[in-house]
Design an enzyme around this catalytic site. Structure first.
Site, PDB file in Angstrom:
ATOM      1  N   ASP A 137      -6.153   8.122  -7.402  1.00  0.00           N
ATOM      2  CA  ASP A 137      -5.259   6.996  -7.150  1.00  0.00           C
ATOM      3  C   ASP A 137      -5.769   6.248  -5.923  1.00  0.00           C
ATOM      4  O   ASP A 137      -5.676   6.740  -4.795  1.00  0.00           O
ATOM      5  CB  ASP A 137      -3.831   7.491  -6.935  1.00  0.00           C
ATOM      6  CG  ASP A 137      -2.828   6.354  -6.865  1.00  0.00           C
ATOM      7  OD1 ASP A 137      -3.108   5.348  -6.174  1.00  0.00           O
ATOM      8  OD2 ASP A 137      -1.754   6.459  -7.483  1.00  0.00           O
ATOM      9  N   GLN A 196      -6.032   5.235 -10.895  1.00  0.00           N
ATOM     10  CA  GLN A 196      -4.906   4.323 -10.710  1.00  0.00           C
ATOM     11  C   GLN A 196      -5.168   3.420  -9.507  1.00  0.00           C
ATOM     12  O   GLN A 196      -5.999   3.737  -8.653  1.00  0.00           O
ATOM     13  CB  GLN A 196      -3.606   5.106 -10.497  1.00  0.00           C
ATOM     14  CG  GLN A 196      -3.169   5.900 -11.721  1.00  0.00           C
ATOM     15  CD  GLN A 196      -1.915   6.703 -11.472  1.00  0.00           C
ATOM     16  OE1 GLN A 196      -1.637   7.149 -10.362  1.00  0.00           O
ATOM     17  NE2 GLN A 196      -1.132   6.921 -12.517  1.00  0.00           N
ATOM     18  N   GLU A 212      -2.872  15.231  -8.448  1.00  0.00           N
ATOM     19  CA  GLU A 212      -3.065  13.969  -7.742  1.00  0.00           C
ATOM     20  C   GLU A 212      -2.870  14.117  -6.243  1.00  0.00           C
ATOM     21  O   GLU A 212      -1.767  14.460  -5.800  1.00  0.00           O
ATOM     22  CB  GLU A 212      -2.071  12.921  -8.261  1.00  0.00           C
ATOM     23  CG  GLU A 212      -2.183  11.583  -7.549  1.00  0.00           C
ATOM     24  CD  GLU A 212      -1.161  10.573  -8.034  1.00  0.00           C
ATOM     25  OE1 GLU A 212      -1.386   9.372  -7.794  1.00  0.00           O
ATOM     26  OE2 GLU A 212      -0.157  10.968  -8.646  1.00  0.00           O
ATOM     27  N   GLU A 240      -0.404   0.985 -11.186  1.00  0.00           N
ATOM     28  CA  GLU A 240       0.807   1.697 -10.743  1.00  0.00           C
ATOM     29  C   GLU A 240       1.278   1.063  -9.434  1.00  0.00           C
ATOM     30  O   GLU A 240       1.091   1.616  -8.350  1.00  0.00           O
ATOM     31  CB  GLU A 240       0.528   3.194 -10.569  1.00  0.00           C
ATOM     32  CG  GLU A 240       1.810   3.994 -10.356  1.00  0.00           C
ATOM     33  CD  GLU A 240       1.544   5.456 -10.021  1.00  0.00           C
ATOM     34  OE1 GLU A 240       2.344   6.314 -10.441  1.00  0.00           O
ATOM     35  OE2 GLU A 240       0.547   5.747  -9.329  1.00  0.00           O
TER      36      GLU A 240
END
Length: 255
Positions: free
Chosen positions: A174, A200, A139, A236
């Site tokens: 993300d 996310q 990530e 998240e």
């Protein structure tokens, strides 16, 4: 659209098995977590089976957070610790029926030794996870929240994935981190979609609820879904002092 509750931030006022049940009651289609290792795997698996929610993923142990650790995989000289954390995560993920392990890179000087350690440890993780059907995720994390994090760009993640040539290695996309590190989220998603393993989202710039801030997720997430992304999308975000349930108005609107 379907959504996953990241239990590293949501429903944290209760033990992980209870948080899984709370996510199911709230209408989430899946769950994911950060560091579940304080809870017995059989209790977590039981909660997943009782609710019918899949556990999408979990993180490798980050190391000593008080000492500045935020992952170990790219920290040269700590390969034994990094691989122990990888084994722990793979074993736990297998025990609870999770689908993926996010291998945390850690903070480094971004030098050649760090990159070599990262790639070597990722290859180890992929080869360990493949026989049990687990995906390994990396990530990009923004440099504002975690200065010095070894992996902070989609281009870097893509180069690592291309170099290692492991079928079970994918990028975590993300939206919160990537908006901070350059934005242009829809075009970037489309560019890297073949190597993306999970998506996310959270509000930017404060990582609050996703229905506030500078990113219009009510527009963006349907656009990503229209490109063929099946979800679930991982929520998240930090829900604030009022608690998770009070922050969930977006869930009905976005669904």
């Amino acid at each position: 659209m379907r959504f996953s509750a990241n239990l590293g931030f949501l429903f944290t006022d209760r033990p992980l098995p209870e948080a899984i049940h709370a996510a199911a009651r709230a209408g989430f289609a899946a769950v994911e977590c950060h560091f579940p290792y304080d809870f017995a795997a059989d209790e977590v698996r039981a909660a997943l089976e009782e609710t019918g929610l899949p556990m999408l993923g979990l993180n490798t142990w980050p190391g000593d957070r008080a000492a500045g650790d935020f992952g170990l995989a790219a920290v040269a000289g700590r390969e034994d610790e990094a691989r122990a954390a990888i084994r722990q995560a793979v074993d736990y993920a297998q025990a609870i029926g999770a689908r993926a392990v996010h291998v945390m890179a850690g903070c480094t000087d971004s030098g050649a030794e760090a990159e070599a350690a990262f790639r070597s440890n990722l290859a180890y993780a992929c080869d360990l996870a493949a026989p049990v059907g687990l995906m390994i995720l990396i990530e990009p994390i923004n440099q504002r929240d975690v200065p010095g994090y070894h992996l902070s760009s989609t281009a870097h993640a893509a180069s690592v994935i291309a170099a290692l040539r492991r079928d079970n290695l994918r990028m975590m996309f993300d939206c919160y981190h990537l908006q901070i590190m350059g934005g242009d989220l829809l075009r970037r998603f489309a560019r890297y979609q073949p190597i993306i393993g999970h998506v996310q989202f959270a509000g930017v710039p404060d990582r609050g609820a996703p229905d506030q801030g500078e990113v219009d997720y009510g527009w963006l997430l349907p656009q990503i879904a229209a490109l063929g992304w099946p979800g679930p999308f991982g929520a998240e975000y930090r829900p604030g002092e009022a608690g998770t349930e009070a922050s969930l108005g977006w869930l009905t609107r976005f669904a």
